[in-house]
Design a protein around this motif. Structure first.
Motif, short mmCIF file in Angstrom:
data_model
loop_
_atom_site.label_atom_id
_atom_site.label_comp_id
_atom_site.label_asym_id
_atom_site.label_seq_id
_atom_site.Cartn_x
_atom_site.Cartn_y
_atom_site.Cartn_z
N ALA A 107 0.95 -1.25 -0.02
CA ALA A 107 -0.04 -0.13 0.10
C ALA A 107 0.75 1.20 -0.04
CB ALA A 107 -0.97 -0.10 1.23
N GLN A 108 1.86 1.42 0.61
CA GLN A 108 2.91 2.31 0.78
C GLN A 108 3.46 2.60 -0.75
OE1 GLN A 108 5.34 1.59 4.15
NE2 GLN A 108 3.97 2.52 5.56
N MET A 109 3.81 1.53 -1.27
CA MET A 109 4.36 1.60 -2.55
C MET A 109 3.45 2.25 -3.66
SD MET A 109 6.51 -1.80 -3.16
CE MET A 109 8.11 -1.93 -2.25
N SER A 110 2.03 1.90 -3.38
CA SER A 110 1.03 2.37 -4.41
C SER A 110 0.94 3.77 -3.98
CB SER A 110 -0.30 1.26 -3.77
OG SER A 110 -1.16 1.99 -4.49
N LYS A 111 0.95 4.27 -2.94
CA LYS A 111 0.73 5.44 -2.66
C LYS A 111 1.96 6.34 -3.28
CE LYS A 111 -1.80 5.49 1.60
NZ LYS A 111 -1.65 5.79 2.97
N GLY A 112 3.16 5.73 -3.11
CA GLY A 112 4.28 6.41 -3.72
C GLY A 112 4.38 6.50 -5.10
#
Length: 120
Positions: A107-112
């Motif tokens: 999820a953090q990668m996706s937000k990035g």
């Protein structure tokens, strides 16, 4: 008056001088004791309120400290329970924690990536 009479007068005079000296010493000691009594009474009268106020101050200081000790004990109990619960969850659900960690990372990668696309 013979030599015995003169000796008697000298002895009586010396006993009189000794008696006067002893009486003077007794009077001086009596005055000293009276002054000591007055001084002790004044000291006691001045010290009693000071001791009472000191005791009251210590009571006022100890009241919040007792409350603080209760709060600290409660925080310690809550911390122990949270630690026990977390340890138990990690021990029982090790694979689930790993999956949750992977999902959070994804999820953090996706937000990035979304942030980079918007800024382009």
């Amino acid at each position: 008056m013979g030599p015995g009479g003169i000796a008697t007068i000298i002895a009586a005079a010396s006993l009189f001088v000794i008696a006067v000296a002893v009486a003077y010493a007794v009077i001086r000691v009596g005055r000293f004791i009276d002054e000591a009594k007055v001084s002790l009474k004044a000291f006691t009268e001045d010290t009693t309120p000071l001791l009472t106020e000191s005791t009251r101050t210590l009571e006022l200081i100890n009241s919040p400290l007792a409350s603080f000790a209760k709060i600290t004990k409660n925080v310690e109990e809550v911390t122990t329970k949270v630690t026990d619960a977390t340890t138990g969850f990690m021990d029982k659900n090790g694979p689930a924690v790993k999956v949750a960690g992977a999902l959070i990372s994804a999820a953090q990668m996706s937000k990035g990536r979304k942030s980079k696309k918007k800024s382009d």
